[in-house]
Design a protein around this motif. Sequence first.
Motif, PDB file in Angstrom:
ATOM      1  N   LEU A  57       0.835  -1.204   0.000  1.00 41.48           N
ATOM      2  CA  LEU A  57       0.000   0.000   0.000  1.00 41.48           C
ATOM      3  C   LEU A  57       0.871   1.256   0.000  1.00 41.48           C
ATOM      4  CD1 LEU A  57      -2.714   1.495   0.191  1.00 41.48           C
ATOM      5  CD2 LEU A  57      -2.574   1.194   2.679  1.00 41.48           C
ATOM      6  N   LYS A  58       1.863   1.277   0.849  1.00 41.00           N
ATOM      7  CA  LYS A  58       2.760   2.440   0.917  1.00 41.00           C
ATOM      8  C   LYS A  58       3.472   2.654  -0.425  1.00 41.00           C
ATOM      9  CE  LYS A  58       3.540   2.603   5.886  1.00 41.00           C
ATOM     10  NZ  LYS A  58       2.783   3.817   6.051  1.00 41.00           N
ATOM     11  N   GLN A  61       0.977   4.114  -2.934  1.00 40.28           N
ATOM     12  CA  GLN A  61       0.680   5.510  -2.559  1.00 40.28           C
ATOM     13  C   GLN A  61       1.815   6.432  -3.005  1.00 40.28           C
ATOM     14  OE1 GLN A  61      -0.060   4.931   1.651  1.00 40.28           O
ATOM     15  NE2 GLN A  61      -2.282   4.995   1.363  1.00 40.28           N
ATOM     16  N   GLN A 117      -8.188  -1.532   9.272  1.00 39.64           N
ATOM     17  CA  GLN A 117      -7.747  -0.172   8.949  1.00 39.64           C
ATOM     18  C   GLN A 117      -6.902  -0.163   7.680  1.00 39.64           C
ATOM     19  OE1 GLN A 117      -5.757   0.675  12.653  1.00 39.64           O
ATOM     20  NE2 GLN A 117      -7.597   1.553  13.591  1.00 39.64           N
ATOM     21  N   LEU A 118      -6.056  -1.151   7.554  1.00 43.61           N
ATOM     22  CA  LEU A 118      -5.207  -1.262   6.362  1.00 43.61           C
ATOM     23  C   LEU A 118      -6.058  -1.472   5.108  1.00 43.61           C
ATOM     24  CD1 LEU A 118      -2.407  -1.552   4.999  1.00 43.61           C
ATOM     25  CD2 LEU A 118      -2.497  -3.979   5.620  1.00 43.61           C
ATOM     26  N   ALA A 121      -7.785   1.704   4.123  1.00 43.51           N
ATOM     27  CA  ALA A 121      -6.830   2.603   3.461  1.00 43.51           C
ATOM     28  C   ALA A 121      -6.543   2.130   2.038  1.00 43.51           C
ATOM     29  CB  ALA A 121      -5.537   2.681   4.265  1.00 43.51           C
ATOM     30  N   LEU A 124      -9.520   3.165  -0.134  1.00 42.21           N
ATOM     31  CA  LEU A 124      -9.465   4.609  -0.398  1.00 42.21           C
ATOM     32  C   LEU A 124      -8.405   4.937  -1.448  1.00 42.21           C
ATOM     33  CD1 LEU A 124      -9.805   6.247   3.127  1.00 42.21           C
ATOM     34  CD2 LEU A 124     -11.367   6.491   1.206  1.00 42.21           C
ATOM     35  N   THR A 125      -7.272   4.292  -1.342  1.00 43.80           N
ATOM     36  CA  THR A 125      -6.193   4.521  -2.305  1.00 43.80           C
ATOM     37  C   THR A 125      -6.607   4.048  -3.694  1.00 43.80           C
ATOM     38  OG1 THR A 125      -4.536   4.323  -0.566  1.00 43.80           O
ATOM     39  CG2 THR A 125      -3.769   4.032  -2.831  1.00 43.80           C
TER      40      THR A 125
END
Length: 184
Positions: A57-58, A61, A117-118, A121, A124-125
């Motif tokens: 994810l990071k 992003q 939560q991950l 996220a 959303l991404t």
Amino acid sequence: MKKQMIEPLKKIQSQQVSIFKELARIDFETLKIKPSENEWSVIEILQHIYLIELVSLKYIQKKLQFVDYLPKRKLISALRYNLMKAISLTPAKFKAPKFKIIAEFNSLEEAQIKWAQLRAALELTLEKIPNSVVDGLLWKHAFAGKMSVYHMILFFHDHSERHKKQIERVLKVVSKNTVDKFIY
């Protein structure tokens, strides 16, 4: 979000719910037991899966900040994913990539919350990815290379399935060892 990602997202979410539902029946202390010195405990396996998704994810992003420079290669992404999937179906063991960040779950509930939560996220991404680059090579697998986010989601499922089998093996050994301790 592109329609093709909706079903794989639902599938990985359902898979995660199933894993936690099964593990909820087991004492947390048992989940922390390693079957041997060189093997992961169930909780370490969960931490590994979580970290792979977090780092992925990071990465996407960060890549979304440079959308103008993303190559679009659907064919190469599909080939890399299919090769990776074929290899992951073998019983071969792979060295996990090293990360600077760590995940430590102090309870199964904490793991579920952090993972929820991950995943939120992640969704959303995915919503923010412009249609012009949704098939771009936004994600990079440590060994197979750059792929699309669609293939990343498919990988998340395959990766969890592979580790689900590992969890089952670990639990068999650990539960046998805990039962043996009480027999003697």
